[in-house]
Design a protein around this motif. Sequence first.
Motif, PDB file in Angstrom:
ATOM      1  N   LYS A  32     -27.204  -2.375  -6.787  1.00 37.50           N
ATOM      2  CA  LYS A  32     -26.940  -3.455  -5.832  1.00 37.50           C
ATOM      3  C   LYS A  32     -28.194  -4.250  -5.494  1.00 37.50           C
ATOM      4  O   LYS A  32     -28.145  -5.464  -5.295  1.00 37.50           O
ATOM      5  N   ALA A  33     -29.330  -3.588  -5.437  1.00 40.76           N
ATOM      6  CA  ALA A  33     -30.580  -4.246  -5.048  1.00 40.76           C
ATOM      7  C   ALA A  33     -31.017  -5.303  -6.057  1.00 40.76           C
ATOM      8  O   ALA A  33     -31.771  -6.203  -5.719  1.00 40.76           O
ATOM      9  N   HIS A  34     -30.536  -5.202  -7.280  1.00 35.66           N
ATOM     10  CA  HIS A  34     -30.964  -6.120  -8.334  1.00 35.66           C
ATOM     11  C   HIS A  34     -30.077  -7.354  -8.458  1.00 35.66           C
ATOM     12  O   HIS A  34     -30.340  -8.221  -9.292  1.00 35.66           O
ATOM     13  N   LEU A  35     -29.007  -7.397  -7.647  1.00 37.03           N
ATOM     14  CA  LEU A  35     -28.039  -8.484  -7.765  1.00 37.03           C
ATOM     15  C   LEU A  35     -27.822  -9.191  -6.433  1.00 37.03           C
ATOM     16  O   LEU A  35     -27.928  -8.575  -5.379  1.00 37.03           O
ATOM     17  N   THR A  36     -27.479 -10.464  -6.491  1.00 32.19           N
ATOM     18  CA  THR A  36     -26.974 -11.193  -5.337  1.00 32.19           C
ATOM     19  C   THR A  36     -25.525 -11.508  -5.653  1.00 32.19           C
ATOM     20  O   THR A  36     -25.238 -12.201  -6.635  1.00 32.19           O
ATOM     21  N   ILE A  37     -24.620 -10.954  -4.851  1.00 25.97           N
ATOM     22  CA  ILE A  37     -23.196 -11.071  -5.140  1.00 25.97           C
ATOM     23  C   ILE A  37     -22.529 -11.923  -4.066  1.00 25.97           C
ATOM     24  O   ILE A  37     -22.776 -11.739  -2.874  1.00 25.97           O
ATOM     25  N   ARG A  38     -21.686 -12.842  -4.501  1.00 24.51           N
ATOM     26  CA  ARG A  38     -20.879 -13.660  -3.592  1.00 24.51           C
ATOM     27  C   ARG A  38     -19.446 -13.666  -4.105  1.00 24.51           C
ATOM     28  O   ARG A  38     -19.199 -14.018  -5.266  1.00 24.51           O
ATOM     29  N   LYS A  39     -18.522 -13.219  -3.257  1.00 23.42           N
ATOM     30  CA  LYS A  39     -17.079 -13.234  -3.571  1.00 23.42           C
ATOM     31  C   LYS A  39     -16.769 -12.562  -4.908  1.00 23.42           C
ATOM     32  O   LYS A  39     -15.972 -13.057  -5.714  1.00 23.42           O
ATOM     33  N   GLY A  40     -17.410 -11.434  -5.177  1.00 25.29           N
ATOM     34  CA  GLY A  40     -17.136 -10.672  -6.387  1.00 25.29           C
ATOM     35  C   GLY A  40     -17.827 -11.158  -7.652  1.00 25.29           C
ATOM     36  O   GLY A  40     -17.607 -10.628  -8.727  1.00 25.29           O
ATOM     37  N   PHE A  41     -18.673 -12.173  -7.513  1.00 28.52           N
ATOM     38  CA  PHE A  41     -19.392 -12.706  -8.667  1.00 28.52           C
ATOM     39  C   PHE A  41     -20.890 -12.581  -8.458  1.00 28.52           C
ATOM     40  O   PHE A  41     -21.395 -12.754  -7.348  1.00 28.52           O
ATOM     41  N   VAL A  42     -21.600 -12.287  -9.534  1.00 27.70           N
ATOM     42  CA  VAL A  42     -23.067 -12.269  -9.502  1.00 27.70           C
ATOM     43  C   VAL A  42     -23.524 -13.717  -9.596  1.00 27.70           C
ATOM     44  O   VAL A  42     -23.246 -14.398 -10.571  1.00 27.70           O
ATOM     45  N   VAL A  43     -24.213 -14.195  -8.552  1.00 27.66           N
ATOM     46  CA  VAL A  43     -24.705 -15.571  -8.561  1.00 27.66           C
ATOM     47  C   VAL A  43     -26.201 -15.630  -8.836  1.00 27.66           C
ATOM     48  O   VAL A  43     -26.725 -16.659  -9.259  1.00 27.66           O
ATOM     49  N   ALA A  44     -26.887 -14.512  -8.589  1.00 25.53           N
ATOM     50  CA  ALA A  44     -28.329 -14.435  -8.843  1.00 25.53           C
ATOM     51  C   ALA A  44     -28.679 -12.983  -9.120  1.00 25.53           C
ATOM     52  O   ALA A  44     -27.957 -12.069  -8.734  1.00 25.53           O
ATOM     53  N   MET A  45     -29.793 -12.799  -9.795  1.00 23.78           N
ATOM     54  CA  MET A  45     -30.250 -11.430 -10.059  1.00 23.78           C
ATOM     55  C   MET A  45     -31.757 -11.416 -10.254  1.00 23.78           C
ATOM     56  O   MET A  45     -32.394 -12.470 -10.344  1.00 23.78           O
ATOM     57  N   ASN A  46     -32.288 -10.215 -10.327  1.00 23.58           N
ATOM     58  CA  ASN A  46     -33.706 -10.021 -10.572  1.00 23.58           C
ATOM     59  C   ASN A  46     -34.083 -10.759 -11.856  1.00 23.58           C
ATOM     60  O   ASN A  46     -33.383 -10.672 -12.867  1.00 23.58           O
ATOM     61  N   TYR A  47     -35.190 -11.483 -11.795  1.00 24.91           N
ATOM     62  CA  TYR A  47     -35.607 -12.325 -12.918  1.00 24.91           C
ATOM     63  C   TYR A  47     -35.752 -11.528 -14.216  1.00 24.91           C
ATOM     64  O   TYR A  47     -35.261 -11.937 -15.271  1.00 24.91           O
ATOM     65  N   ASN A  48     -36.418 -10.392 -14.160  1.00 22.48           N
ATOM     66  CA  ASN A  48     -36.647  -9.597 -15.379  1.00 22.48           C
ATOM     67  C   ASN A  48     -35.338  -9.068 -15.960  1.00 22.48           C
ATOM     68  O   ASN A  48     -35.176  -8.994 -17.177  1.00 22.48           O
ATOM     69  N   LEU A  49     -34.397  -8.719 -15.087  1.00 22.76           N
ATOM     70  CA  LEU A  49     -33.099  -8.245 -15.556  1.00 22.76           C
ATOM     71  C   LEU A  49     -32.348  -9.373 -16.266  1.00 22.76           C
ATOM     72  O   LEU A  49     -31.768  -9.167 -17.335  1.00 22.76           O
ATOM     73  N   ALA A  50     -32.374 -10.564 -15.678  1.00 16.18           N
ATOM     74  CA  ALA A  50     -31.711 -11.715 -16.302  1.00 16.18           C
ATOM     75  C   ALA A  50     -32.320 -11.994 -17.675  1.00 16.18           C
ATOM     76  O   ALA A  50     -31.615 -12.319 -18.631  1.00 16.18           O
TER      77      ALA A  50
END
Length: 108
Positions: free
Chosen positions: A32-50
């Motif tokens: 969870k810490a690596h993602l920004t979730i809005r309404k069940g969708f990942v809208v942003a994430m950790n840069y290195n993971l992306a």
Amino acid sequence: MKTGHILLKNQIKAIKTPFKDYELPNGSLVGKAHLTIRKGFVVAMNYNLAKQLLLETVGQIKYPTQSEIIKDIDNYNKILEQKAAIKRQANMAVAILTKNSDLLNANL
């Protein structure tokens, strides 16, 4: 958006697992810490993971604001004060116990 995250060009559906992390459509399990979730969708994430998942990103990484940095410093100072108070209490307890044991030994 969380600090250190970058916006994704296309939102990704995220499925929450029983272990409180998220499964992405490619089968990756992400905390969870690596993602920004809005309404069940990942809208942003950790840069290195992306970057590792080869996802297209938009904009720049969100860096901490000055108020967030000040808040973190204040929290750190509170923790240091609490640790110092615990150490003082422990030292006083040891001092009281050693004095009392001297008195007990003198009375025997």
